[in-house]
Scaffold this motif. Sequence first.
Motif, PDB file in Angstrom:
ATOM      1  N   PHE A 139       8.560  20.552 -40.810  1.00 53.49           N
ATOM      2  CA  PHE A 139       9.790  21.055 -40.200  1.00 53.49           C
ATOM      3  C   PHE A 139      10.733  19.898 -39.874  1.00 53.49           C
ATOM      4  O   PHE A 139      11.938  19.952 -40.160  1.00 53.49           O
ATOM      5  N   ALA A 140      10.181  18.832 -39.291  1.00 48.16           N
ATOM      6  CA  ALA A 140      11.003  17.673 -38.935  1.00 48.16           C
ATOM      7  C   ALA A 140      11.623  17.030 -40.173  1.00 48.16           C
ATOM      8  O   ALA A 140      12.760  16.528 -40.118  1.00 48.16           O
ATOM      9  N   LYS A 141      10.905  17.033 -41.286  1.00 50.61           N
ATOM     10  CA  LYS A 141      11.450  16.467 -42.527  1.00 50.61           C
ATOM     11  C   LYS A 141      12.711  17.209 -42.941  1.00 50.61           C
ATOM     12  O   LYS A 141      13.702  16.598 -43.348  1.00 50.61           O
ATOM     13  N   GLN A 156      11.639  13.311 -39.578  1.00 51.35           N
ATOM     14  CA  GLN A 156      10.201  13.197 -39.787  1.00 51.35           C
ATOM     15  C   GLN A 156       9.643  11.874 -39.274  1.00 51.35           C
ATOM     16  O   GLN A 156       8.621  11.844 -38.586  1.00 51.35           O
ATOM     17  N   ALA A 157      10.284  10.770 -39.628  1.00 54.93           N
ATOM     18  CA  ALA A 157       9.787   9.456 -39.209  1.00 54.93           C
ATOM     19  C   ALA A 157       9.771   9.341 -37.690  1.00 54.93           C
ATOM     20  O   ALA A 157       8.830   8.789 -37.108  1.00 54.93           O
ATOM     21  N   GLU A 158      10.807   9.881 -37.057  1.00 57.12           N
ATOM     22  CA  GLU A 158      10.875   9.809 -35.601  1.00 57.12           C
ATOM     23  C   GLU A 158       9.756  10.618 -34.956  1.00 57.12           C
ATOM     24  O   GLU A 158       9.111  10.168 -34.005  1.00 57.12           O
ATOM     25  N   LEU A 159       9.505  11.821 -35.483  1.00 57.22           N
ATOM     26  CA  LEU A 159       8.435  12.635 -34.916  1.00 57.22           C
ATOM     27  C   LEU A 159       7.077  12.001 -35.155  1.00 57.22           C
ATOM     28  O   LEU A 159       6.214  12.015 -34.270  1.00 57.22           O
ATOM     29  N   LEU A 160       6.881  11.423 -36.335  1.00 55.68           N
ATOM     30  CA  LEU A 160       5.592  10.787 -36.620  1.00 55.68           C
ATOM     31  C   LEU A 160       5.314   9.662 -35.631  1.00 55.68           C
ATOM     32  O   LEU A 160       4.199   9.547 -35.104  1.00 55.68           O
ATOM     33  N   ASP A 161       6.297   8.839 -35.357  1.00 52.06           N
ATOM     34  CA  ASP A 161       6.112   7.752 -34.392  1.00 52.06           C
ATOM     35  C   ASP A 161       5.772   8.304 -33.005  1.00 52.06           C
ATOM     36  O   ASP A 161       4.902   7.763 -32.304  1.00 52.06           O
ATOM     37  N   VAL A 162       6.451   9.380 -32.623  1.00 52.26           N
ATOM     38  CA  VAL A 162       6.196   9.984 -31.314  1.00 52.26           C
ATOM     39  C   VAL A 162       4.776  10.549 -31.251  1.00 52.26           C
ATOM     40  O   VAL A 162       4.062  10.376 -30.251  1.00 52.26           O
ATOM     41  N   LEU A 163       4.343  11.208 -32.322  1.00 55.01           N
ATOM     42  CA  LEU A 163       3.000  11.788 -32.342  1.00 55.01           C
ATOM     43  C   LEU A 163       1.917  10.711 -32.305  1.00 55.01           C
ATOM     44  O   LEU A 163       0.920  10.841 -31.572  1.00 55.01           O
ATOM     45  N   TYR A 164       2.104   9.648 -33.092  1.00 59.26           N
ATOM     46  CA  TYR A 164       1.125   8.561 -33.070  1.00 59.26           C
ATOM     47  C   TYR A 164       1.031   7.948 -31.678  1.00 59.26           C
ATOM     48  O   TYR A 164      -0.067   7.701 -31.165  1.00 59.26           O
ATOM     49  N   LEU A 188       7.052  16.874 -27.415  1.00 57.67           N
ATOM     50  CA  LEU A 188       7.139  15.709 -28.288  1.00 57.67           C
ATOM     51  C   LEU A 188       8.199  15.915 -29.367  1.00 57.67           C
ATOM     52  O   LEU A 188       8.889  14.959 -29.754  1.00 57.67           O
ATOM     53  N   ALA A 189       8.344  17.142 -29.837  1.00 59.39           N
ATOM     54  CA  ALA A 189       9.399  17.436 -30.810  1.00 59.39           C
ATOM     55  C   ALA A 189      10.771  17.183 -30.197  1.00 59.39           C
ATOM     56  O   ALA A 189      11.655  16.594 -30.844  1.00 59.39           O
ATOM     57  N   VAL A 190      10.951  17.593 -28.962  1.00 56.69           N
ATOM     58  CA  VAL A 190      12.225  17.357 -28.278  1.00 56.69           C
ATOM     59  C   VAL A 190      12.450  15.858 -28.098  1.00 56.69           C
ATOM     60  O   VAL A 190      13.577  15.360 -28.249  1.00 56.69           O
ATOM     61  N   GLU A 191      11.385  15.135 -27.792  1.00 57.53           N
ATOM     62  CA  GLU A 191      11.492  13.685 -27.657  1.00 57.53           C
ATOM     63  C   GLU A 191      11.956  13.041 -28.957  1.00 57.53           C
ATOM     64  O   GLU A 191      12.661  12.025 -28.943  1.00 57.53           O
ATOM     65  N   ALA A 192      11.581  13.656 -30.072  1.00 56.88           N
ATOM     66  CA  ALA A 192      12.004  13.157 -31.386  1.00 56.88           C
ATOM     67  C   ALA A 192      13.371  13.726 -31.779  1.00 56.88           C
ATOM     68  O   ALA A 192      13.779  13.607 -32.932  1.00 56.88           O
ATOM     69  N   ARG A 193      14.044  14.358 -30.821  1.00 55.88           N
ATOM     70  CA  ARG A 193      15.404  14.885 -30.987  1.00 55.88           C
ATOM     71  C   ARG A 193      15.445  16.071 -31.950  1.00 55.88           C
ATOM     72  O   ARG A 193      16.399  16.246 -32.700  1.00 55.88           O
ATOM     73  N   GLY A 219      13.978  22.206 -29.400  1.00 57.27           N
ATOM     74  CA  GLY A 219      12.726  22.674 -28.816  1.00 57.27           C
ATOM     75  C   GLY A 219      12.415  24.117 -29.160  1.00 57.27           C
ATOM     76  O   GLY A 219      11.263  24.461 -29.458  1.00 57.27           O
ATOM     77  N   GLU A 220      13.415  25.000 -29.120  1.00 55.49           N
ATOM     78  CA  GLU A 220      13.175  26.404 -29.421  1.00 55.49           C
ATOM     79  C   GLU A 220      12.766  26.585 -30.883  1.00 55.49           C
ATOM     80  O   GLU A 220      11.879  27.384 -31.196  1.00 55.49           O
ATOM     81  N   ALA A 221      13.406  25.836 -31.768  1.00 55.25           N
ATOM     82  CA  ALA A 221      13.062  25.930 -33.188  1.00 55.25           C
ATOM     83  C   ALA A 221      11.653  25.407 -33.435  1.00 55.25           C
ATOM     84  O   ALA A 221      10.884  25.985 -34.217  1.00 55.25           O
ATOM     85  N   ALA A 222      11.294  24.310 -32.762  1.00 54.15           N
ATOM     86  CA  ALA A 222       9.945  23.765 -32.908  1.00 54.15           C
ATOM     87  C   ALA A 222       8.906  24.747 -32.381  1.00 54.15           C
ATOM     88  O   ALA A 222       7.846  24.946 -32.993  1.00 54.15           O
ATOM     89  N   ALA A 223       9.197  25.377 -31.263  1.00 52.44           N
ATOM     90  CA  ALA A 223       8.275  26.360 -30.691  1.00 52.44           C
ATOM     91  C   ALA A 223       8.099  27.546 -31.635  1.00 52.44           C
ATOM     92  O   ALA A 223       6.989  28.085 -31.772  1.00 52.44           O
TER      93      ALA A 223
END
Length: 237
Positions: A106-108, A113-121, A140-145, A148-152
């Motif tokens: 989804f982040a891609k 995507q890169a931002e979320l991956l760094d946050v998850l790691y 964490l998705a929100v932290e990666a900008r 939030g509702e879409a990620a949920a």
Amino acid sequence: MRVEVWGDINCPWCYIGKARFDQALAGFEHREDVEVVHRSFELDPHAPRAARPVIPLLAAKYGLSLEQAEAAEGHIAENARGEGLPYLSGGRDAANSFDMHRLLHFAKEQGRQAELLDVLYRANFAEERSAFATARLVELAVEARLDGEAAAAVLADPEAYADAVREDEATASAMGATGVPFFVLDRRLGVSGAQPVETFARALEQAWESQVPLPLIPVGGGDAQACGPDGCALPQQ
């Protein structure tokens, strides 16, 4: 040039290998012309969704005492910190990573995507709070900008991006990947494991200059640390 990186959030050598590759890419003359795409690879597709402490899991998997498992985690932590990465050698947990992979797809689509991956790691390897619960993944998705509702909504739909995850895994299997991290440069060169920065730098140069078609050319030593279905390589004491 495209670099595809297969990895799993549960894999400490993927965390370390990404840092080493990023360092090599930063020094690459043509880095602005390199697209990096992160692909899904589940080390244990059958892992339970409920998070469990890492140390007892390591002890059971490798037949170690708890003290030996703690020491093994400590050695991996030293490798991570050697790359400037924070690493919590005690108090971490692990769980099924399928939802994380779906969220990364989804982040891609959102260009994050890169931002979320760094946050998850970072959340998985450097923070005591579990990174696997749905509510935490939304944070964490929100932290990666990301929205939030879409990620949920993605996490609430078990089929959202599930086919994309499985397609990545099928492609890795077809290429002969049995462990991660696994780097594929322009579908011409393959680099397995958390290789040294210098190896990644050579691979980037070789892929840029090479016109060699498939099959993949393996680059680097075969003994680089990696994670596979049977577990992650443990540094020698």
